[in-house]
Design a protein around this motif. Structure first.
Motif, PDB file in Angstrom:
ATOM      1  N   PHE A  42       0.862  -1.182   0.000  1.00  0.00           N
ATOM      2  CA  PHE A  42       0.000   0.000   0.000  1.00  0.00           C
ATOM      3  C   PHE A  42       0.892   1.224   0.000  1.00  0.00           C
ATOM      4  N   ASP A  43       0.306   2.377  -0.200  1.00  0.00           N
ATOM      5  CA  ASP A  43       1.041   3.633  -0.194  1.00  0.00           C
ATOM      6  C   ASP A  43       1.519   3.927   1.225  1.00  0.00           C
ATOM      7  N   GLN A  44       2.806   4.188   1.391  1.00  0.00           N
ATOM      8  CA  GLN A  44       3.399   4.401   2.709  1.00  0.00           C
ATOM      9  C   GLN A  44       2.748   5.562   3.473  1.00  0.00           C
ATOM     10  N   LYS A  45       2.101   6.477   2.782  1.00  0.00           N
ATOM     11  CA  LYS A  45       1.470   7.600   3.481  1.00  0.00           C
ATOM     12  C   LYS A  45       0.381   7.129   4.445  1.00  0.00           C
ATOM     13  N   TYR A  46      -0.099   5.892   4.292  1.00  0.00           N
ATOM     14  CA  TYR A  46      -1.096   5.320   5.202  1.00  0.00           C
ATOM     15  C   TYR A  46      -0.455   4.479   6.310  1.00  0.00           C
ATOM     16  N   GLY A  47       0.845   4.562   6.445  1.00  0.00           N
ATOM     17  CA  GLY A  47       1.591   3.724   7.387  1.00  0.00           C
ATOM     18  C   GLY A  47       1.182   3.840   8.835  1.00  0.00           C
ATOM     19  N   LYS A  48       0.711   4.974   9.267  1.00  0.00           N
ATOM     20  CA  LYS A  48       0.235   5.128  10.650  1.00  0.00           C
ATOM     21  C   LYS A  48      -1.262   4.862  10.756  1.00  0.00           C
ATOM     22  N   GLN A  49      -2.002   5.233   9.724  1.00  0.00           N
ATOM     23  CA  GLN A  49      -3.463   5.093   9.718  1.00  0.00           C
ATOM     24  C   GLN A  49      -3.909   3.643   9.878  1.00  0.00           C
ATOM     25  N   ILE A  50      -3.172   2.701   9.308  1.00  0.00           N
ATOM     26  CA  ILE A  50      -3.619   1.310   9.327  1.00  0.00           C
ATOM     27  C   ILE A  50      -3.664   0.714  10.726  1.00  0.00           C
ATOM     28  N   PHE A  51      -3.016   1.365  11.703  1.00  0.00           N
ATOM     29  CA  PHE A  51      -3.031   0.857  13.074  1.00  0.00           C
ATOM     30  C   PHE A  51      -4.175   1.440  13.901  1.00  0.00           C
ATOM     31  N   LEU A  52      -5.032   2.258  13.272  1.00  0.00           N
ATOM     32  CA  LEU A  52      -6.196   2.815  13.959  1.00  0.00           C
ATOM     33  C   LEU A  52      -7.379   1.872  13.788  1.00  0.00           C
ATOM     34  N   ILE A  53      -8.178   1.728  14.814  1.00  0.00           N
ATOM     35  CA  ILE A  53      -9.297   0.787  14.775  1.00  0.00           C
ATOM     36  C   ILE A  53     -10.295   1.155  13.673  1.00  0.00           C
ATOM     37  N   PHE A  54     -10.768   0.160  12.989  1.00  0.00           N
ATOM     38  CA  PHE A  54     -11.748   0.242  11.900  1.00  0.00           C
ATOM     39  C   PHE A  54     -11.236   0.997  10.676  1.00  0.00           C
ATOM     40  N   GLN A  55      -9.933   1.188  10.555  1.00  0.00           N
ATOM     41  CA  GLN A  55      -9.372   1.843   9.365  1.00  0.00           C
ATOM     42  C   GLN A  55      -9.005   0.768   8.357  1.00  0.00           C
ATOM     43  N   ARG A  56      -9.538   0.899   7.175  1.00  0.00           N
ATOM     44  CA  ARG A  56      -9.272  -0.066   6.111  1.00  0.00           C
ATOM     45  C   ARG A  56      -8.824   0.698   4.875  1.00  0.00           C
ATOM     46  N   LEU A  57      -7.865   0.159   4.173  1.00  0.00           N
ATOM     47  CA  LEU A  57      -7.411   0.794   2.940  1.00  0.00           C
ATOM     48  C   LEU A  57      -8.154   0.240   1.731  1.00  0.00           C
ATOM     49  N   GLN A  58      -8.675  -0.984   1.842  1.00  0.00           N
ATOM     50  CA  GLN A  58      -9.418  -1.600   0.751  1.00  0.00           C
ATOM     51  C   GLN A  58     -10.892  -1.636   1.135  1.00  0.00           C
ATOM     52  N   GLY A  59     -11.740  -1.698   0.142  1.00  0.00           N
ATOM     53  CA  GLY A  59     -13.176  -1.754   0.379  1.00  0.00           C
ATOM     54  C   GLY A  59     -13.618  -3.085   0.958  1.00  0.00           C
ATOM     55  N   GLN A  60     -14.795  -3.104   1.593  1.00  0.00           N
ATOM     56  CA  GLN A  60     -15.347  -4.319   2.189  1.00  0.00           C
ATOM     57  C   GLN A  60     -15.529  -5.427   1.161  1.00  0.00           C
ATOM     58  N   GLU A  77     -13.713  -6.052  -1.492  1.00  0.00           N
ATOM     59  CA  GLU A  77     -12.456  -6.623  -1.978  1.00  0.00           C
ATOM     60  C   GLU A  77     -11.857  -7.646  -1.022  1.00  0.00           C
ATOM     61  N   TYR A  78     -11.805  -7.304   0.279  1.00  0.00           N
ATOM     62  CA  TYR A  78     -11.170  -8.161   1.278  1.00  0.00           C
ATOM     63  C   TYR A  78     -12.046  -8.223   2.514  1.00  0.00           C
ATOM     64  N   ILE A  79     -12.252  -9.426   3.006  1.00  0.00           N
ATOM     65  CA  ILE A  79     -13.061  -9.619   4.203  1.00  0.00           C
ATOM     66  C   ILE A  79     -12.228  -9.215   5.425  1.00  0.00           C
ATOM     67  N   GLY A  80     -12.863  -8.553   6.369  1.00  0.00           N
ATOM     68  CA  GLY A  80     -12.190  -8.189   7.609  1.00  0.00           C
ATOM     69  C   GLY A  80     -12.910  -7.072   8.320  1.00  0.00           C
ATOM     70  N   THR A  81     -12.527  -6.868   9.579  1.00  0.00           N
ATOM     71  CA  THR A  81     -13.197  -5.863  10.402  1.00  0.00           C
ATOM     72  C   THR A  81     -12.413  -4.575  10.549  1.00  0.00           C
ATOM     73  N   GLY A  82     -11.115  -4.611  10.262  1.00  0.00           N
ATOM     74  CA  GLY A  82     -10.300  -3.419  10.457  1.00  0.00           C
ATOM     75  C   GLY A  82      -9.834  -3.252  11.894  1.00  0.00           C
ATOM     76  N   ILE A  83      -9.835  -4.358  12.668  1.00  0.00           N
ATOM     77  CA  ILE A  83      -9.359  -4.238  14.046  1.00  0.00           C
ATOM     78  C   ILE A  83      -8.053  -4.995  14.308  1.00  0.00           C
ATOM     79  N   GLY A  84      -7.634  -5.852  13.398  1.00  0.00           N
ATOM     80  CA  GLY A  84      -6.456  -6.698  13.621  1.00  0.00           C
ATOM     81  C   GLY A  84      -5.179  -5.927  13.891  1.00  0.00           C
ATOM     82  N   LEU A  85      -4.890  -4.921  13.084  1.00  0.00           N
ATOM     83  CA  LEU A  85      -3.655  -4.154  13.284  1.00  0.00           C
ATOM     84  C   LEU A  85      -3.761  -3.226  14.487  1.00  0.00           C
ATOM     85  N   ALA A  86      -4.950  -2.703  14.756  1.00  0.00           N
ATOM     86  CA  ALA A  86      -5.147  -1.877  15.952  1.00  0.00           C
ATOM     87  C   ALA A  86      -4.930  -2.735  17.204  1.00  0.00           C
TER      88      ALA A  86
END
Length: 159
Positions: free
Chosen positions: A89-107, A109-118
């Motif tokens: 992914f674009d490195q500019k999102y490198g901090k954002q991906i660790f926030l809860i419910f933040q996803r870079l891909q649409g629902q 495209e990829y299954i998930g809740t957006g909580i794993g990295l948080a």
């Protein structure tokens, strides 16, 4: 097995940690590497580890990659890197991906809740460590886990 993934893992350090939480941390990161692999390309996941030198900790802190709370003089730290050859992914999102419910891909495209990295970041903070990522679009990601060797009130576990 379905994706014909290859996982290469160096010998990992023995640290003081809560085993269930370390299992959750590695499960989240390895699952993401498999989930966000390139279509038609077998995933390659490489896990490496080395003891961090004080100058490396200072450099990571000065670039904002790890928290100022990491104390180089207080404890020895290990850096564990989980690197993949996935979609990245674009490195500019490198901090954002660790926030809860933040996803870079649409629902869709990829299954998930957006909580794993948080959750992974939270686990590391509770263990007086940190995590950051280096990524490139279509080239993969490298998740850098920073963990101290010892913890108060935790059992030793070989990760």
């Amino acid at each position: 097995e379905q994706k014909k993934a290859v996982v290469k893992c160096q010998k990992l350090p023995v640290i003081s940690a809560v085993p269930l939480q370390m299992h959750q941390l590695f499960s989240n990161l390895i699952s993401n590497a498999l989930k966000f692999s390139k279509e038609g390309v077998p995933p390659l996941i490489e896990i490496t580890a080395h003891k961090l030198l004080q100058k490396e900790i200072k450099r990571y802190k000065s670039t904002g990659q790890i928290s100022e709370d990491i104390e180089a003089s207080q404890s020895q730290y290990y850096e564990i890197i989980i690197k993949d050859n996935g979609i990245g992914f674009d490195q500019k999102y490198g901090k954002q991906i660790f926030l809860i419910f933040q996803r870079l891909q649409g629902q869709s495209e990829y299954i998930g809740t957006g909580i794993g990295l948080a959750l992974s970041k939270n686990i590391l903070e509770k263990h007086h460590g940190d995590i950051f990522v280096n990524a490139q679009q279509n080239k993969g990601s490298s998740f850098h886990i920073i963990l101290p060797v010892s913890q108060p009130h935790a059992e030793m576990v070989n990760i």
